[in-house]
Write a protein that holds these residues in place. Structure first.
Motif, PDB file in Angstrom:
ATOM      1  N   TYR A 143     -15.229  -7.772   3.651  1.00 51.24           N
ATOM      2  CA  TYR A 143     -14.719  -6.405   3.757  1.00 51.24           C
ATOM      3  C   TYR A 143     -15.802  -5.553   4.397  1.00 51.24           C
ATOM      4  O   TYR A 143     -16.970  -5.947   4.469  1.00 51.24           O
ATOM      5  N   TYR A 156     -15.407   6.278 -11.219  1.00 50.30           N
ATOM      6  CA  TYR A 156     -16.469   5.282 -11.076  1.00 50.30           C
ATOM      7  C   TYR A 156     -17.855   5.918 -11.100  1.00 50.30           C
ATOM      8  O   TYR A 156     -18.835   5.270 -11.472  1.00 50.30           O
ATOM      9  N   ALA A 179     -10.126   1.523  -2.682  1.00 49.28           N
ATOM     10  CA  ALA A 179     -11.103   0.689  -3.391  1.00 49.28           C
ATOM     11  C   ALA A 179     -12.470   1.328  -3.171  1.00 49.28           C
ATOM     12  O   ALA A 179     -12.869   1.570  -2.024  1.00 49.28           O
ATOM     13  N   SER A 213     -14.456  -1.080  -7.678  1.00 51.49           N
ATOM     14  CA  SER A 213     -13.359  -2.043  -7.619  1.00 51.49           C
ATOM     15  C   SER A 213     -13.167  -2.511  -6.193  1.00 51.49           C
ATOM     16  O   SER A 213     -13.307  -1.736  -5.243  1.00 51.49           O
ATOM     17  N   LEU A 214     -12.823  -3.787  -6.029  1.00 50.60           N
ATOM     18  CA  LEU A 214     -12.579  -4.356  -4.710  1.00 50.60           C
ATOM     19  C   LEU A 214     -11.165  -4.088  -4.209  1.00 50.60           C
ATOM     20  O   LEU A 214     -10.883  -4.282  -3.035  1.00 50.60           O
ATOM     21  N   GLU A 215     -10.282  -3.655  -5.077  1.00 51.52           N
ATOM     22  CA  GLU A 215      -8.909  -3.358  -4.697  1.00 51.52           C
ATOM     23  C   GLU A 215      -8.549  -1.965  -5.181  1.00 51.52           C
ATOM     24  O   GLU A 215      -9.076  -1.487  -6.182  1.00 51.52           O
ATOM     25  N   PRO A 216      -7.637  -1.281  -4.494  1.00 49.20           N
ATOM     26  CA  PRO A 216      -7.246   0.073  -4.900  1.00 49.20           C
ATOM     27  C   PRO A 216      -6.598   0.082  -6.283  1.00 49.20           C
ATOM     28  O   PRO A 216      -5.622  -0.632  -6.513  1.00 49.20           O
ATOM     29  N   ARG A 217      -7.167   0.872  -7.171  1.00 48.03           N
ATOM     30  CA  ARG A 217      -6.595   1.013  -8.516  1.00 48.03           C
ATOM     31  C   ARG A 217      -6.187   2.450  -8.810  1.00 48.03           C
ATOM     32  O   ARG A 217      -5.759   2.767  -9.917  1.00 48.03           O
ATOM     33  N   MET A 267     -10.736   7.731  -8.136  1.00 44.74           N
ATOM     34  CA  MET A 267     -11.650   6.603  -8.218  1.00 44.74           C
ATOM     35  C   MET A 267     -13.112   7.043  -8.064  1.00 44.74           C
ATOM     36  O   MET A 267     -13.994   6.526  -8.736  1.00 44.74           O
ATOM     37  N   TYR A 299       0.843  -1.204   0.000  1.00 39.80           N
ATOM     38  CA  TYR A 299       0.000   0.000   0.000  1.00 39.80           C
ATOM     39  C   TYR A 299       0.873   1.248   0.000  1.00 39.80           C
ATOM     40  O   TYR A 299       0.609   2.210  -0.739  1.00 39.80           O
ATOM     41  N   TYR A 343     -17.081 -11.076  -1.036  1.00 36.61           N
ATOM     42  CA  TYR A 343     -16.559 -11.356  -2.372  1.00 36.61           C
ATOM     43  C   TYR A 343     -16.334 -12.854  -2.455  1.00 36.61           C
ATOM     44  O   TYR A 343     -15.646 -13.431  -1.605  1.00 36.61           O
TER      45      TYR A 343
END
Length: 472
Positions: free
Chosen positions: A464, A365, A334, A351-355, A361, A213, A414
């Motif tokens: 989560y 999104y 995320a 998104s389920l993960e940080p992009r 974001m 991270y 998930y």
């Protein structure tokens, strides 16, 4: 081998009496972290600039007995693919010699993938040397050191090396010191944004047990701020390895003690260097890993989402977000953005993960939920006025052993089975009376699996939590 001082008379006073008096002055502060201390973050500039924050960090060691200080430092003088250790011997300053812990050094060097002996890297390096007078003022010659230099961009290797250092420390009376400055040469106002974003990322990395991270946060931040600065943290590699070592030692937090930059000392903020000092600790109870978003921040994010949709209506795209004055908005995140009209779903993408960074974001999104959700036609100008926008900021995914660990009304889930997967946000629980119905619907409606697939041993479940907030 005695490594002679390279920056005495430049970064700090070369006269022993004056040096000791100056360091003692910096150490007068009595800084105490709230959690159990395992390591410190210390800047490594000239003492006139960073001596005060360095003293704040080292002062926390006054009443702690330890035999070895591992110094994870920036390597400035040559490229390094692994952690670079000095030759056997000692480091010398005007206050005397500090012995290298030969047993510890030799143990690390057994792993040739992660560490190498590189005396040349240490010969002219100031990042270790400037920490030694503080250690000597506190402990004399009683404490040995293990200096390790890093500057590789390989985040995986840095985590492995850091964890190896942490494992080696477990059976010893040892602490660690991460030696790093922060941003280099931006204007003072940009430095404060960048540096506080980096320090927040370090805290979040610790609270979420993820050195990756921290690496991602710096990559995203530099992409936004590169026109203003040379680096977000010259010791990013050492900080990443330090976070990994801290996690291996059971730490779960980073506590900031002092932040400043060179402009606040010199009065010239046109091109500054940032300095942070703080503590790697184990807090009890463990702190939450979620970003702490105030009510005003949430309102700003909702407004940003609405602007993103409006921009898409006019231009067909969401503009990239600039560096935010809020450090929280510059953190990897995320995110899901959900659109409703009259209480009915109108679009949901995330998104389920940080992009990317939180601000990016949210805007991106929001536009995707309005125009790219294949379940709905694109949002119109008339729809925009009716939309209720909801933002969900997700915690990191946590793998669970089975449905019994899933908390109804709390956890998002998930589910992965083979090549198929699907998720339900925690908000979806309100549509189901039982956990079995929630999971069966997730399988059938979202993952394209038989309703009972969640019971199979081959199905992997993750949970989560979310911080969700809406306009209405």
């Amino acid at each position: 081998m005695i490594r002679k001082p390279a920056v005495a008379g430049k970064f700090y006073d070369s006269a022993p009496a004056q040096l000791r008096a100056g360091v003692d002055g910096f150490l007068k502060k009595d800084s105490r972290p709230s959690g159990r201390l395992a390591g410190i973050l210390v800047p490594h500039a000239g003492y006139s600039y960073s001596g005060s924050p360095a003293g704040a960090a080292f002062s926390a060691l006054k009443k702690i007995d330890f035999d070895t200080l591992v110094i994870l430092a920036t390597g400035h003088t040559m490229g390094l693919q692994r952690g670079a250790l000095p030759a056997a011997g000692a480091f010398e300053t005007p206050l005397g010699q500090v012995e290298v812990d030969e047993v510890f050094r030799t143990e690390l060097l057994k792993d040739k993938k992660l560490f190498e002996e590189a005396p040349r890297a240490h010969a002219g390096e100031h990042a270790v040397e400037v920490q030694l007078p503080f250690l000597q003022a506190l402990k004399g010659n009683k404490v040995k050191i293990v200096p390790v230099l890093f500057n590789t961009d390989d985040a995986g290797l840095l985590e492995e090396a850091g964890r190896a250092i942490g494992r080696a420390m477990k059976d010893r009376s040892a602490l660690f010191c991460v030696s790093s400055d922060l941003s280099h040469y931006p204007p003072g106002n940009i430095a404060e944004i960048s540096d506080r974003s980096v320090l927040l990322a370090l805290r979040q990395a610790m609270r979420n047990a993820s050195p990756e991270y921290f690496h991602q946060a710096n990559t995203l931040l530099f992409a936004k701020a590169s026109e203003y600065l040379d680096t977000t943290a010259c010791g990013q590699a050492a900080m990443t390895a330090g976070a990994a070592a801290a996690l291996e030692l059971g730490c779960n937090d980073f506590e900031l003690a002092v932040y400043t930059h060179s402009g606040q000392v010199s009065g010239d903020s046109s091109a500054v260097v940032g300095y942070g000092a703080g503590f790697f600790t184990r807090a009890a109870p463990a702190p939450a890993g979620a970003l702490e978003l105030s009510g005003d921040m949430k309102k700003e994010l909702l407004a940003l989402a609405r602007r993103g949709i409006g921009a898409c209506l006019k231009t067909g795209r969401v503009p990239a977000q600039p560096l935010s004055p809020r450090p929280e908005f510059n953190q990897p995140a995320a995110v899901f953005v959900t659109l409703n009209i009259g209480g009915r779903l109108r679009g949901c993408i995330g998104s389920l993960e940080p992009r990317g960074a939180l601000a990016d974001m949210v805007a991106s999104y929001a536009g995707a939920a309005a125009f790219e959700d294949p379940r709905f036609s694109p949002v119109t100008e008339a729809d925009l006025k009716k939309l209720d926008i909801e933002i969900s900021v997700l915690s990191p995914l946590a793998r669970v052993g089975g449905a019994a660990e899933i908390k109804e009304g709390v956890h998002g889930v998930y589910l992965v089975s083979g090549r198929r997967s699907g998720t339900y946000l925690p908000q979806v629980w309100e549509h189901f009376g039982k956990k079995e119905d929630f999971l069966s619907s997730l399988c059938a409606e979202k993952a394209g699996l038989p309703p009972g697939a969640w019971k199979e041993k081959s199905t992997v479940l993750y949970t989560y939590t979310v911080d969700h907030f809406s306009e209405n």
